[in-house]
Design a protein around this motif. Structure first.
Motif, PDB file in Angstrom:
ATOM      1  N   VAL A 100       0.893  -1.247   0.143  1.00  0.00           N
ATOM      2  CA  VAL A 100       0.165   0.012   0.031  1.00  0.00           C
ATOM      3  C   VAL A 100       0.957   1.310   0.165  1.00  0.00           C
ATOM      4  O   VAL A 100       0.649   2.246  -0.594  1.00  0.00           O
ATOM      5  CB  VAL A 100      -1.058  -0.215   1.075  1.00  0.00           C
TER       6      VAL A 100
ATOM      7  N   ALA B 235       0.837   3.923  -2.974  1.00  0.00           N
ATOM      8  CA  ALA B 235       0.490   5.344  -2.700  1.00  0.00           C
ATOM      9  C   ALA B 235       1.598   6.297  -3.049  1.00  0.00           C
ATOM     10  O   ALA B 235       1.311   7.456  -3.328  1.00  0.00           O
ATOM     11  CB  ALA B 235       0.169   5.479  -0.953  1.00  0.00           C
TER      12      ALA B 235
ATOM     13  N   ALA C 146       0.647   9.284  -5.688  1.00  0.00           N
ATOM     14  CA  ALA C 146       1.119  10.724  -5.363  1.00  0.00           C
ATOM     15  C   ALA C 146       2.005  11.404  -6.042  1.00  0.00           C
ATOM     16  O   ALA C 146       1.916  12.640  -6.244  1.00  0.00           O
ATOM     17  CB  ALA C 146       1.594  10.739  -3.771  1.00  0.00           C
TER      18      ALA C 146
ATOM     19  N   ARG D  54      -4.210  12.761  -5.448  1.00  0.00           N
ATOM     20  CA  ARG D  54      -2.509  12.584  -4.857  1.00  0.00           C
ATOM     21  C   ARG D  54      -2.563  13.087  -3.391  1.00  0.00           C
ATOM     22  O   ARG D  54      -1.829  12.517  -2.782  1.00  0.00           O
ATOM     23  CB  ARG D  54      -1.817  13.799  -5.725  1.00  0.00           C
TER      24      ARG D  54
ATOM     25  N   ALA E  62      -3.441   9.806  -1.658  1.00  0.00           N
ATOM     26  CA  ALA E  62      -2.445   9.003  -1.837  1.00  0.00           C
ATOM     27  C   ALA E  62      -1.425   9.337  -0.721  1.00  0.00           C
ATOM     28  O   ALA E  62      -0.652   8.335  -0.187  1.00  0.00           O
ATOM     29  CB  ALA E  62      -1.852   8.686  -3.221  1.00  0.00           C
TER      30      ALA E  62
ATOM     31  N   ALA F 146      -2.522   8.358   2.673  1.00  0.00           N
ATOM     32  CA  ALA F 146      -2.170   6.971   2.796  1.00  0.00           C
ATOM     33  C   ALA F 146      -0.703   6.369   2.803  1.00  0.00           C
ATOM     34  O   ALA F 146      -0.441   5.724   3.716  1.00  0.00           O
ATOM     35  CB  ALA F 146      -2.874   6.238   1.505  1.00  0.00           C
ATOM     36  N   ALA F 147       0.307   7.273   2.129  1.00  0.00           N
ATOM     37  CA  ALA F 147       1.661   6.741   2.088  1.00  0.00           C
ATOM     38  C   ALA F 147       2.076   7.273   3.554  1.00  0.00           C
ATOM     39  O   ALA F 147       3.217   6.396   3.869  1.00  0.00           O
ATOM     40  CB  ALA F 147       2.402   7.513   0.926  1.00  0.00           C
TER      41      ALA F 147
END
Length: 354
Positions: free
Chosen positions: A32, A36, A40, A50, A53, A56-57
C-alpha cells in the motif's frame, strides 16, 4: 524511490526479520505504501487523488516502521515521504510531516524500551536527513520553476523580436513602394502623355519612333507598378522567422519544418509566430516533454500548422487563456485551431493563405 523502499523493507519481505503483526499484513501495508507513493508522485492525476495517496503513504509508512520488530533501514520510508511532500502539499505541511514522523519514531522507541541516548542520536540523525531532503527538494523545484519561467520569457522575447523585424521590413517596403510610385510613376506618366501628344504630329518616321518609345514607356510603367505590388505583398522568410522563436531554447528540443510552397502574408506570419510562441510555452509549462515537432504546410487554399510533443498529454484537454486567445486570433483571420491530447499534445492551426 521504489528501489530504496524495497531495500529498506527487504529483511521483513524475505523473512530475515520479524514483524509484531502477521507478516502477510505487514507486506500488504508495505505494498500500500509503494502504491500510494507512485500515485502521489504522478503529476497527471487529480489533486484530490494525489493528496489522498500521500496521506495513505504517510500512515502506511508509520505502521510499517512501528510494526517491524527491528527498525533496520525502515525509517528511510519516512525520509521518502518527507522528500516527496514538497511535490504534493505546501512546504509548511511537509515540515509538519517531518515533525509527526519524529514523534512516531520517538513513541516507537519508548514503546520498545530502547536505550534513550542511542535512540535519541538515531532519531536526531533521521530528523536531519528528513529536513535536508525536504529542503533539497524545495530548492530543486524552485530551480526547475525558474528555468521554466526563463524559457518562457526567452520564447516571448524571441517572438517579439521576430514580429518587430517583420514590422520594420514591412514599413521599409511600403516606404520604398510609395517613393517609386510618387517619383518614377509620376515621371513615366508624364512621359507617356508627352509621347502621346507627339504621336499626332506630322512625319511618318517620327511617328514610328514615337510609337516605339510610347510602347517602351508604357511597358516600363507597368513594370514599376508590378514591382510596387510585389514590394507590398512580398512574403517573409517564414522558416527563418519561426526557427528564430525557438532558437537556443533550454530544456526542449524543437524541430520546425516549413514546406517550400507555403506563402504567407504579414498577418499570417504574425499569427503563425504567435502560434509557435504559445505552443512552445504551453509545452514547457504543462507537457513535461523533451521534444516538440512543428510542421507548416499548404492545405489547398490554407496554411496548416501542426505541432505535437512527446509529453504526457491529456485525455480531455481544457483550453487555457493562451490557447483560447490563439484560437480567437486565427478565427479573426478566417481560420481555426483544434487540440488533441490523446498521444502527447497536438495542436492544429489553419489560416487562409495570403
Amino acid at each position: 524511490m521504489f528501489v530504496v523502499s524495497v531495500v529498506a523493507g527487504g529483511p521483513v519481505l524475505v523473512g530475515a526479520a520479524d514483524a509484531v503483526i502477521p507478516r502477510a499484513l505487514w507486506i500488504t501495508l508495505f505494498v500500500v505504501f509503494i502504491a500510494a507513493v507512485l500515485v502521489a508522485g504522478g503529476s497527471g492525476r487529480p489533486r484530490w487523488a494525489r493528496h489522498g495517496a500521500f496521506a495513505a503513504a504517510v500512515v502506511a509508512a508509520w505502521v510499517v516502521v512501528v510494526a517491524a520488530e527491528h527498525w533496520n533501514l525502515l525509517p528511510i520510508l519516512l525520509v521518502i515521504v518527507a522528500a516527496m511532500s514538497v511535490h504534493v502539499v505546501p512546504p509548511w505541511a511537509g515540515f509538519v510531516v517531518v515533525g509527526l514522523n519524529t514523534v512516531v519514531l520517538a513513541v516507537s522507541a519508548a514503546w520498545r524500551g530502547l536505550d534513550a541516548p542511542e535512540t535519541a542520536l538515531g532519531i536526531g540523525f533521521y530528523v536531519l536527513i528528513q529536513a535536508a531532503t525536504l529542503l533539497s527538494s524545495l530548492a530543486t523545484m524552485r530551480e526547475q520553476k525558474m528555468r521554466r519561467e526563463l524559457a518562457e520569457a526567452h520564447v516571448g522575447l524571441q517572438a517579439a523580436s521576430v514580429l518587430l523585424s517583420e514590422s520594420a521590413r514591412t514599413a521599409e517596403r511600403l516606404r520604398i513602394s510609395r517613393e517609386l510610385h510618387d517619383l518614377m510613376g509620376h515621371q513615366l506618366t508624364v512621359l507617356t502623355l508627352e509621347l502621346e501628344a507627339a504621336r499626332h504630329r506630322d512625319g511618318e518616321r517620327a511617328r514610328e519612333h514615337v510609337e516605339r518609345a510610347d510602347r517602351v514607356a508604357r511597358d516600363l510603367l507597368g513594370d514599376v507598378r508590378a514591382t510596387v505590388g510585389r514590394l507590398r505583398t512580398e512574403s517573409s522568410d517564414l522558416t527563418k522567422a519561426l526557427r528564430q522563436v525557438v532558437r537556443d531554447l533550454p530544456g526542449l528540443e524543437v524541430s520546425i519544418e516549413v514546406a517550400p510552397e507555403v506563402r504567407a502574408g504579414e498577418e499570417q506570419v504574425a499569427a503563425l509566430v504567435r502560434a509557435v510562441q504559445e505552443i512552445v510555452t504551453n509545452t514547457i509549462r504543462h507537457a513535461g516533454a523533451r521534444e516538440l515537432w512543428i510542421e507548416v504546410a499548404s492545405d489547398g487554399d490554407a496554411v496548416r500548422l501542426t505541432a505535437v510533443d512527446d509529453g504526457r498529454g491529456a485525455a480531455d484537454p481544457v483550453l487555457g487563456n493562451g490557447l483560447r486567445g490563439l484560437a480567437e486570433r486565427f478565427e479573426a483571420l478566417g481560420g481555426e485551431v483544434s487540440v488533441d491530447g490523446r498521444r502527447g499534445f497536438r495542436v492544429t492551426a489553419e489560416v487562409p493563405a495570403s
